[in-house]
Design a protein around this motif. Structure first.
Motif, PDB file in Angstrom:
ATOM      1  N   LYS A 101     -22.965   0.371  -9.708  1.00  0.00           N
ATOM      2  CA  LYS A 101     -21.890  -0.609  -9.523  1.00  0.00           C
ATOM      3  C   LYS A 101     -22.149  -1.456  -8.284  1.00  0.00           C
ATOM      4  N   ASP A 102     -22.569  -0.810  -7.190  1.00  0.00           N
ATOM      5  CA  ASP A 102     -22.876  -1.544  -5.960  1.00  0.00           C
ATOM      6  C   ASP A 102     -23.993  -2.553  -6.187  1.00  0.00           C
ATOM      7  N   LEU A 103     -25.035  -2.139  -6.908  1.00  0.00           N
ATOM      8  CA  LEU A 103     -26.174  -3.028  -7.144  1.00  0.00           C
ATOM      9  C   LEU A 103     -25.764  -4.203  -8.013  1.00  0.00           C
ATOM     10  N   ALA A 126     -31.524   0.094  -2.475  1.00  0.00           N
ATOM     11  CA  ALA A 126     -30.643   0.041  -3.636  1.00  0.00           C
ATOM     12  C   ALA A 126     -31.308   0.601  -4.889  1.00  0.00           C
ATOM     13  N   ARG A 168     -28.966   8.833   0.681  1.00  0.00           N
ATOM     14  CA  ARG A 168     -29.029   8.947  -0.782  1.00  0.00           C
ATOM     15  C   ARG A 168     -30.176   9.851  -1.213  1.00  0.00           C
ATOM     16  N   SER A 208     -21.880   4.996  -9.190  1.00  0.00           N
ATOM     17  CA  SER A 208     -21.434   4.326  -7.978  1.00  0.00           C
ATOM     18  C   SER A 208     -22.502   3.382  -7.442  1.00  0.00           C
ATOM     19  N   TRP A 209     -23.747   3.855  -7.371  1.00  0.00           N
ATOM     20  CA  TRP A 209     -24.824   3.022  -6.846  1.00  0.00           C
ATOM     21  C   TRP A 209     -25.131   1.864  -7.781  1.00  0.00           C
ATOM     22  N   ALA A 243     -22.994  -5.592  -8.284  1.00  0.00           N
ATOM     23  CA  ALA A 243     -22.100  -6.510  -7.573  1.00  0.00           C
ATOM     24  C   ALA A 243     -22.864  -7.569  -6.796  1.00  0.00           C
ATOM     25  N   THR A 244     -24.119  -7.291  -6.471  1.00  0.00           N
ATOM     26  CA  THR A 244     -24.920  -8.237  -5.680  1.00  0.00           C
ATOM     27  C   THR A 244     -26.052  -8.859  -6.494  1.00  0.00           C
TER      28      THR A 244
END
Length: 439
Positions: free
Chosen positions: A408-410, A364, A303, A405-406, A412-413
């Motif tokens: 959204k990933d973060l 993240a 990244r 995108s990143w 999610a958790t």
């Protein structure tokens, strides 16, 4: 030690209602109101920031022992703004926490008002996307917290000089620098071991229902004074001149410049609880924490490489005033690359769950911070004209897509944030506990 107020005793109105933090201007206004309604208190203007903003302090007298509390040491860490106000309200409610323990309090609302002004998300309900999309944290050499005099470094900022002169004049017995972290549990940094204080800080975290975090991104490898309490290393271990550089990129910390015998503590209180992260299983062929750490380091490196390329492509087309964001983004990427290399090296040996969690949070969040600042920089460029065909849509769309995108990933958790009464309550308890115990 006297009984300390719990979360229910912390007055955060009106900010708790919207789960947001006050700006430095709002802090100054409230401190001025408190001084005007409590004649024994005194409001002082300590000086002006680089941008001409006031640095203000409320003095609440109460005895010969002096306590200095500083909010906003980093502009993306606004919890201390609210804690200073909560402390001011508590200390002016009665004499129990001033003359009752023989302390005069010096409350600095925000030591970096210029940086704080570049974080507009603080006035909004706390939200991860807004936090990173409107993020700003200056390079190390532009942080008041890390520009105190040190070997090879003599470029203090006006704000650093203000704080340094305050510490020299007041000579506090107790100094509390109010930091907040992003995810996980609370931890503390002290200037020297103090077992009684360290134990009391861990107890305070339990009372405010914030679990302890045993590792921070910045504190891996530091000595400890028991669980979750890290001892600030000597300045010589932190201020290093890279090969080929004119000098180190930063100076000493405020914890390195306290009077002899004083106790200094930085509470690092998270805004969000720990994220949901994968855990190694016991079956054959499944990754353990070293392998998860290696993957985390590789992800962060990937990244960072993408953002470095985007930054290099965008720089020739950005106006001069975008440098406030591009310089900060470049510094963040430099720090992230160092973290990735550290974690890659650590993966060759045993890795604890807490070490892996700290690395996963860094992988993240650090790219999101840099991407947010890069997007803020490119937003200063108008829609491309025929005279500027080189600045194409890619310079805008690629970092936007990466950020989304990143993010959204973060998300999610990520859990919901801690209640502000818990975050500010623990910072407040840190200051009151340190004052009550003393050096």
């Amino acid at each position: 030690m006297r009984a300390l107020p719990g979360p229910e005793g912390i007055d955060l109105a009106p900010w708790a209602a919207r789960h947001a933090f006050p700006s430095p201007g709002e802090v100054d206004d409230e401190l001025a109101r408190i001084a005007a309604t409590h004649p024994r208190c005194r409001l002082e203007r300590l000086g002006l920031s680089r941008g001409g903003r006031p640095v203000t302090m409320l003095i609440v007298p109460g005895g010969p022992r002096h306590v200095v509390v500083v909010g906003g040491p980093h502009p993306n860490e606004p919890a201390g703004h609210l804690t200073v106000l909560a402390l001011a309200r508590l200390l002016t409610r009665g004499d129990n926490l001033t003359s009752g323990i023989g302390c005069t309090w010096h409350l600095v609302g925000c030591i970096d008002p210029d940086g704080a002004a570049l974080n507009p998300w603080t006035g909004m309900p706390l939200d991860l996307t807004a936090y990173h999309r409107h993020f700003y944290r200056p390079p190390l050499a532009a942080q008041p917290e890390w520009t105190f005099p040190a070997p090879g470094f003599s470029r203090p900022l006006p704000e650093t000089t203000i704080l340094h002169e305050l510490l020299t004049a007041v000579r506090p017995e107790v100094y509390v620098d109010l930091h907040n972290a992003d995810f996980g549990g609370a931890f503390f940094v002290v200037n020297r071991p103090h077992p009684a204080l360290s134990g009391a800080l861990r107890d305070a975290a339990a009372r405010h229902r914030i679990p302890l975090g045993h590792e921070g991104i910045d504190t891996i490898g530091w000595a400890k004074d028991g669980p979750a309490v890290h001892v600030m290393p000597p300045v010589g271990e932190l201020v290093i001149t890279p090969p080929g550089a004119d000098g180190p990129s930063h100076g000493a910390s405020s914890l390195h410049h306290l009077p002899p015998g004083a106790i200094g503590v930085m509470p690092e209180v998270p805004l969000w609880p720990a994220r949901t992260l994968p855990a190694p299983s016991t079956g054959p062929g499944t990754p353990g924490y070293p392998e998860l750490m290696r993957r985390t380091a590789a992800l962060l490196h990937e990244r960072c490489h993408l953002l470095e390329e985007l930054l290099d492509r965008a720089l020739p087309h950005l106006p001069g005033d975008a440098a406030v964001f591009t310089d900060a983004a470049a510094d963040t990427l430099k720090a992230a690359a160092s973290c990735a290399e550290l974690w890659r090296t650590m993966a060759a040996g045993p890795v604890t769950r807490d070490q892996y969690a700290a690395a996963a949070d860094g992988a993240a969040c650090l790219p999101l911070r840099a991407a947010g600042m890069l997007l803020r920089a490119t937003a200063t460029v108008p829609v491309p004209l025929n005279s500027r065909p080189a600045f194409t849509g890619a310079e805008r769309t690629v970092p936007t897509e990466a950020f989304e995108s990143w993010d959204k990933d973060l998300r999610a958790t990520a859990p919901a944030p801690y209640p502000l009464h818990a975050v500010v309550g623990l910072q407040t308890a840190t200051a009151l506990t340190a004052a009550a115990i003393g050096p």
